[in-house]
Design a protein around this motif. Structure first.
Motif, PDB file in Angstrom:
ATOM      1  N   ASP A 149     -65.305  13.233  88.745  1.00 54.24           N
ATOM      2  CA  ASP A 149     -64.952  14.143  87.658  1.00 54.24           C
ATOM      3  C   ASP A 149     -63.450  14.407  87.707  1.00 54.24           C
ATOM      4  O   ASP A 149     -62.730  13.964  88.620  1.00 54.24           O
ATOM      5  CB  ASP A 149     -65.740  15.445  87.741  1.00 54.24           C
ATOM      6  N   ALA A 150     -62.937  15.133  86.710  1.00 54.29           N
ATOM      7  CA  ALA A 150     -61.488  15.326  86.576  1.00 54.29           C
ATOM      8  C   ALA A 150     -60.889  16.028  87.791  1.00 54.29           C
ATOM      9  O   ALA A 150     -59.813  15.666  88.271  1.00 54.29           O
ATOM     10  CB  ALA A 150     -61.188  16.116  85.304  1.00 54.29           C
ATOM     11  N   GLY A 151     -61.565  17.037  88.318  1.00 52.39           N
ATOM     12  CA  GLY A 151     -61.042  17.762  89.471  1.00 52.39           C
ATOM     13  C   GLY A 151     -60.946  16.889  90.704  1.00 52.39           C
ATOM     14  O   GLY A 151     -59.939  16.921  91.427  1.00 52.39           O
ATOM     15  N   ALA A 152     -61.982  16.098  90.950  1.00 51.34           N
ATOM     16  CA  ALA A 152     -61.967  15.207  92.104  1.00 51.34           C
ATOM     17  C   ALA A 152     -60.918  14.118  91.943  1.00 51.34           C
ATOM     18  O   ALA A 152     -60.240  13.737  92.906  1.00 51.34           O
ATOM     19  CB  ALA A 152     -63.350  14.584  92.298  1.00 51.34           C
ATOM     20  N   MET A 154     -58.119  14.438  90.368  1.00 51.15           N
ATOM     21  CA  MET A 154     -56.823  15.062  90.607  1.00 51.15           C
ATOM     22  C   MET A 154     -56.538  15.170  92.096  1.00 51.15           C
ATOM     23  O   MET A 154     -55.419  14.902  92.556  1.00 51.15           O
ATOM     24  CB  MET A 154     -56.798  16.446  89.946  1.00 51.15           C
ATOM     25  N   GLU A 155     -57.527  15.529  92.872  1.00 55.02           N
ATOM     26  CA  GLU A 155     -57.340  15.639  94.319  1.00 55.02           C
ATOM     27  C   GLU A 155     -57.045  14.276  94.942  1.00 55.02           C
ATOM     28  O   GLU A 155     -56.161  14.145  95.796  1.00 55.02           O
ATOM     29  CB  GLU A 155     -58.580  16.267  94.960  1.00 55.02           C
ATOM     30  N   ARG A 221     -47.781  16.813  93.131  1.00 51.64           N
ATOM     31  CA  ARG A 221     -48.845  17.361  92.283  1.00 51.64           C
ATOM     32  C   ARG A 221     -48.571  17.079  90.808  1.00 51.64           C
ATOM     33  O   ARG A 221     -49.477  16.688  90.056  1.00 51.64           O
ATOM     34  CB  ARG A 221     -48.994  18.861  92.524  1.00 51.64           C
ATOM     35  N   ARG A 225     -50.779  14.675  88.252  1.00 46.79           N
ATOM     36  CA  ARG A 225     -51.296  15.131  86.955  1.00 46.79           C
ATOM     37  C   ARG A 225     -50.949  14.117  85.860  1.00 46.79           C
ATOM     38  O   ARG A 225     -51.764  13.829  84.968  1.00 46.79           O
ATOM     39  CB  ARG A 225     -50.718  16.507  86.627  1.00 46.79           C
TER      40      ARG A 225
END
Length: 310
Positions: A149-152, A154-155, A221, A225
């Protein structure tokens, strides 16, 4: 300089010059001995003129001058060796002096490198980075990211940028690499290392990134993004004929007819064939793309079919 000339004349022909200290004296010795058959012309410089050393600006400037003087003499076919010393015992200096005289280099840097200390502290100096082992990182490919997913994502991308940045700077990657909020310039990135990081990430993710990409995004970061946005964007479609005609018209409108003609000219064919017309770069557009007869050259253009001479 007069006193130096008198000393040289009183002591007969020289075979070698070894100088440490005053810059004016070094320059005068260079001028006074150019016609003499020297076997060696040695200048004791400073490592501060080569390596990044905070708080030693004057010493660095003096060392850079002596290094440049030695390089200029070598370029003129004269003997010269500048030794950019750091803190070494005299016995070690004498030993390294013999080694330096046997080397065919105008500038040498006889210093001791503590590799363990470099690995522990890291360094932003491009010369010292070469003494550190280059770590490797296993980069996730686009297929690996597709399942997250998007959050994972990004990490994962943030970790990737952090680790690749640390590898480029020869930092230890055991703790995860460069801090996610560390500004690239403050970490020691310059134009060369920035392009290296951009190339590594481009290959890892199969993306085309601009040359200035690293400095366009100040921190790992922020860079991650942007990578996430680029991976989510649909692939660009090839330009259509309508796009081409619009570009051609815009160039013509701005008085750039030769540029528009170059854009419209098809790529050269392999094999033999008649050479292009000498008037093809200027004047009218190639037959494939002609301004419409019904509109002025500053208006929209339309493609003409082959053989149309209108």
């Amino acid at each position: 300089m007069t006193r130096a000339a008198e000393l040289l004349a009183a002591n007969g022909p020289l075979t070698a010059v070894i100088h440490a200290g005053d810059l004016d004296a070094a320059r005068h010795l260079d001028e006074l001995t150019r016609e003499q058959d020297l076997r060696a012309f040695v200048l004791f410089s400073s490592a501060a003129g080569v390596l990044s050393t905070a708080g030693r600006a004057e010493e660095a400037a003096a060392g850079a001058f002596l290094n440049a003087l030695a390089t200029r003499r070598r370029a003129a076919g004269l003997p010269a060796t500048a030794l950019a010393w750091d803190d070494l015992p005299d016995t070690e200096r004498l030993r390294l002096l013999d080694v330096a005289l046997a080397a065919d280099e105008p500038v040498l840097v006889p210093v001791r490198i503590d590799r363990a200390a470099l690995r522990e502290r890291g360094t932003t100096d491009p010369m010292l980075r070469d003494f550190l082992p280059r770590a490797t990182a296993v980069a996730p490919g686009p297929a690996d990211l597709a399942t997250l997913d998007a959050g994972a994502k990004m990490e994962v991308l943030t970790d990737l940028v952090r680790r690749e940045a640390a590898i480029v700077l020869r930092h230890d990657v055991a703790d995860g690499g460069l801090a996610a909020t560390k500004v690239f310039r403050e970490a020691g990135f310059d134009s060369l290392t920035a392009v290296e990081l951009r190339n590594r990430l481009s290959r890892a993710l199969d993306l085309t990134l601009p040359v200035t990409w690293v400095f366009d995004h100040e921190t790992p970061r922020a860079a991650a993004r942007d990578l996430l946005d680029r991976l989510a964007a649909p692939p660009e479609a090839p330009a259509s004929n309508r796009d081409f005609v619009g570009v051609y018209a815009a160039l013509v409108e701005r008085g750039l007819q030769p540029v528009a003609n170059d854009l419209a000219r098809p790529p050269p064919r392999s094999g033999t064939g008649p050479p292009p017309s000498p008037n093809s770069r200027a004047g009218s557009a190639p037959p494939r793309w002609r301004p419409a007869r019904s509109c002025p050259s500053s208006s929209a253009c339309r493609p003409s079919p082959p053989g149309n001479r209108c």
